[in-house]
Structure formats: C-alpha cells, structure tokens
Design an enzyme around this catalytic site. Structure first.
Site, short mmCIF file in Angstrom:
data_model
loop_
_atom_site.label_atom_id
_atom_site.label_comp_id
_atom_site.label_asym_id
_atom_site.label_seq_id
_atom_site.Cartn_x
_atom_site.Cartn_y
_atom_site.Cartn_z
N HIS A 101 0.91 -0.93 0.15
CA HIS A 101 0.27 -0.33 -0.17
C HIS A 101 0.70 1.83 -0.20
CE1 HIS A 101 -2.35 -2.90 2.47
NE2 HIS A 101 -3.28 -2.69 2.05
N ASP A 104 2.74 2.07 3.25
CA ASP A 104 3.71 0.89 4.00
C ASP A 104 5.23 1.55 3.27
OD1 ASP A 104 1.45 -0.45 4.17
OD2 ASP A 104 1.84 -1.07 2.43
C1 XUL Z 1 -7.63 -6.67 4.67
C2 XUL Z 1 -6.76 -7.09 3.06
C3 XUL Z 1 -5.57 -6.11 2.60
C4 XUL Z 1 -5.90 -6.24 0.75
C5 XUL Z 1 -5.00 -4.78 0.63
O1 XUL Z 1 -8.05 -7.87 4.70
O2 XUL Z 1 -6.73 -8.10 2.28
O3 XUL Z 1 -4.65 -6.09 3.07
O4 XUL Z 1 -5.26 -6.91 0.72
O5 XUL Z 1 -5.64 -3.74 1.11
#
Ligand code: XUL
Ligand code: CO
Length: 440
Positions: A101, A104
């Site tokens: 993300h 991150d």
């Molecule tokens: C949350 C989840 C996230 C997504 C990306 O449950 O799986 O980490 O993979 O936003």
C-alpha cells in the site's frame, strides 16, 4: 545481502527428509510439474505491510517484534531500510514479487498529500535503483484508503465528496506507481467501502460512486500505459459490518453491472472467503468459471475465531484444493501474495523466515498433490460421467440452451418418472483425495 538478517542463509530446497528448518522441503523452484516449473506455477510475493511494517501491535497490546531495522520508524531513512531489508529477505527466499500500500512504503504526511506523493516518488526511485539487475518485481500496488480518519465513512463510498477526491488522488498516485514499477496489477480492497447501519446510508449512491472511482482510475491508468489487471479483493466484513465487495459472485455482478468486467479480475484471499461463509476453493471456482481469476492473497483463518487472522497457510487440504482450481483454470495471471502475518508471539527474525517457508512449502506440496489428483483422473472422470445425461438427446439441447419448456415437459411426460440420478459418491471421492495426499 547480509545486513538485516545476518543469521539467515539463502534458503535452499533440501527435500522432504531434511530436518533443517531453514530449508524448503517441497518448494523446488526449477522442478517441472505439468509442463511448467514450480516457480512459474507459484509466483510468490511478499506483502510489505505484514512483513516489513507489522510489529505485532493488536487491540490489546503493544508490538512484540522489532521492525525498526536499526532506524527510527516514521522517517524516510526507515522507509529505505525497509526496502533494503525487504530485498534481502526476498533474495534469501527466492521470492520474485512484492506488493504494497502507498503508506507501507513511506510515512504519510498528515497535512499535505503532495508531500506524501513526493516521498512516494523518492522511495519508488529507490526501489527501482535497488532492484535493478535483480529479478525482483512489483506484483501489484494498492492504496490504503481505510486507515486514515478521513476514511471513517468510506473512500469511494464516503458521504463526503472531498474524501472521495482524496481517495481518487491516492489511487491516481497508486496507478502511476504501478506503471513506474512495472506492476502486473492494481488492487482495490474496499476496507471501509460498506456500512455500519442502513439508517444513515444511501446504498445506491455509495455503490454507484465506487463504480465511478473504479472507472476513472481504470481510464486514467489505461491513458498512462497501464496494461495490467485491476483487481477487486472481495471481503464480506471487517472492518465494516457489511462490505460491498462481499464475495467473488457479488463483486463480479457489480463489475458487469458497471461495464468494468473487461479490466477487472478477482484477487481472492483465503481468509476473506471463509469470512463470507465460503471455502477458498469456492471463491477460486467462482472466479475461474467467470473468467475472472486474477491473483491470490494467500493465508488461512482459524475456524474457531470469527475474524481475519491472516495466518500463514499450512493446511495442505486447502492448498491442494486451491492449486487444483488454479491449475485447472490455466494458472494465475497475477501471483500468490502472502497476505499473512506471524502470530504475535512469533517475534524473531527467524520466525519471519519460518513463516514464509511453511507458506511456500504448503503451496508447493499443494501443487504437487493437485497435479497428482489431475493426473490420477478418477475425480475428473467421475464428474464427467455424473453429467453424462447432458451429452446427447434432450440433455444436449439443455446444455446448448436451445431447449423449449414444452420439449422438457413432453420428455418428462414420456418418461413418467426419471431414472435414479445416481449416487454423488462424496465419501468415495474424499477417500481418493486422502489416498493421494498421504500415499507418500
Ligand atoms: C485486508 C486485506 C488487505 C488487502 C490490501 O483484509 O486483505 O491487506 O489485501 O489492501
Ligand atoms: Co488481502
């Protein structure tokens, strides 16, 4: 290459009889199975957030694992140390992909999105510099549109048009980063895209606005040369009581309704499937039969706990049936991203490696066993035979969709009563799976 994990050697395949915990027992990257190498079948990815950021903080307590990598968290130096540590980690395990993300990889500036974007430019330059000449690539990028308080009522589904624009601004940068890093995909996980109560919710507008967000990100992405897939990652709940991307069937229906099904596919997460009351295999099958299989967030839940525990996959029944679906669907266009985290008390550097080793080995063994089930053929031929009545006569007309109601009624009248449709033989089939799993 030996800075952050000095006690960890390169992890090699040693075979099933090895007792060395820092070795693969089943994952032998160059071994060929059903015409492809294991590493082609299993494009493993490291999730930045769990592996390099999460330190074991939970609702009841502080962090237990040190993810500072020797630098004060919240700084760009720390962001760079995570890049270096991540690359060392991936190289030691032979992992070729990473996912992240936006927040991150850099600390978010709380007051100025332009400063956050400048940091993203700096860190993505750094990632490109440090991965140049390696075979490490970006699987997908995404944006955290659920953590910041501005997203408390959703992102694309927020009641506030200003917040919608912040989500769009983040996604714009996210897709630009996907292009810059050569990512195969861009993920939307609708963390806060849902509701707590219908008493305050205009569901029709929220759903339509999410579609608008997807559409403008898709159009912009295509205009700047993004050729990869957009992914929806279905999840029924948590953090919201109800999330709009409930499961694969719901997400696929939504994409078709808004004409987005040519550009979007599914990123199926095992633990999200079980939260939706489905198996991982079910969600993969729904994606496959709709030509929507994209990528996988690999993990597993705990049937005794009602939340998204994001554990590393170790259940071979599940990985086998998942790989059975994936192989039969022709493989993944994306990859297998470990959206998995160490248990809070597994707090050492060694534990980070043990976790990935068990996850990678579990999928490798799942692949081996799935291939054996396919080559064995008993299950496929049973299913084939079970539907044989659709291969000729009235059955063929039903299969081809050309039958009329009158023809069906006339057929039934002629038969007076149908023949026994035949045993489903579930226990026999389960026995075959066990036989293949445990015959050595
Ligand atoms: C949350 C989840 C996230 C997504 C990306 O449950 O799986 O980490 O993979 O936003
Ligand atoms: Co996920």
């Amino acid at each position: 290459m030996n800075q952050y994990f000095p006690n960890i050697p390169e992890i090699k395949f040693e075979g099933k009889d090895s007792k060395n915990p820092l070795s693969f027992k089943y994952y032998d990257p160059k071994r060929v199975i059903l015409g492809k190498t294991m590493e082609e079948h299993l494009p493993f990815a490291m999730a930045w957030w769990h592996n390099l950021c999460a330190n074991g903080v939970d609702m009841f307590g502080q962090g237990t694992a040190d993810k500072s990598f020797g630098v004060a968290p919240g700084t760009m130096e720390h962001a760079k140390a995570k890049v270096d540590a991540g690359i060392e980690f991936m190289k030691k395990l032979g992992i070729k992909y990473y996912c992240f993300h936006d927040v991150d990889i850099v600390p978010e500036d709380p007051d100025d999105i332009s400063e956050t974007n400048r940091r993203l430019d700096e860190i993505t330059d750094y990632i490109l510099e440090k991965t140049a000449g390696t075979d490490i690539k970006c699987l997908w990028t995404t944006c955290n549109m659920f953590g910041n308080p501005r997203f408390m009522n959703g992102a694309g589904s927020s009641n506030s048009a200003d917040v919608f624009c912040f989500a769009a601004a983040q996604a714009k940068k996210g897709i630009e980063n996907a292009v810059k890093l050569g990512a195969k995909g861009y993920v939307f996980w609708g963390g806060r895209e849902g509701y707590e109560t219908l008493l305050n919710t205009n569901m029709a507008l929220e759903e339509k606005n999410i579609a608008t967000l997807f559409r403008i990100v898709r159009d912009y992405g295509r205009s700047i040369g993004f050729k990869g897939d957009f992914y929806i990652e279905p999840k029924p709940k948590e953090p919201m009581k109800h999330q709009y991307d409930f499961d694969a069937a719901t997400a696929i229906g939504f994409l078709r309704k808004y004409g987005l099904d040519k550009d979007f596919r599914m990123n199926i997460e095992a633990n999200h499937a079980t939260l939706a009351g489905h198996t991982f295999q079910h969600e993969l099958r729904v994606s496959a039969i709709n030509n929507m299989m994209g990528s996988v967030d690999a993990n597993q839940g705990d049937m005794l706990l009602g939340w998204d525990t994001d554990q590393f996959p170790s259940n071979i029944y599940d990985t086998t049936m998942a790989m059975y679906e994936i192989v039969k669907a022709g493989g993944l266009r994306g990859g297998l991203n470990f959206d998995s985290k160490n248990r809070r008390p597994s707090n050492t550097m060694e534990d980070m490696f043990y976790a990935y080793i068990v996850g990678m080995d579990s999928f490798a063994l799942g692949l081996i066993k799935a291939a054996e089930i396919i080559e064995d053929g008993r299950i496929d031929s049973f299913v084939e035979e079970r539907y044989a009545s659709y291969n000729e006569g009235i059955g063929l007309k039903i299969r081809e969709g050309t039958v009329t109601l009158e023809e069906c009624a006339a057929h039934a009248a002629k038969l007076k009563k149908p023949a026994d449709p035949g045993s489903g033989r579930q226990e026999y089939l389960e026995g075959i799976v066990n036989n293949i799993l445990f015959r050595g």
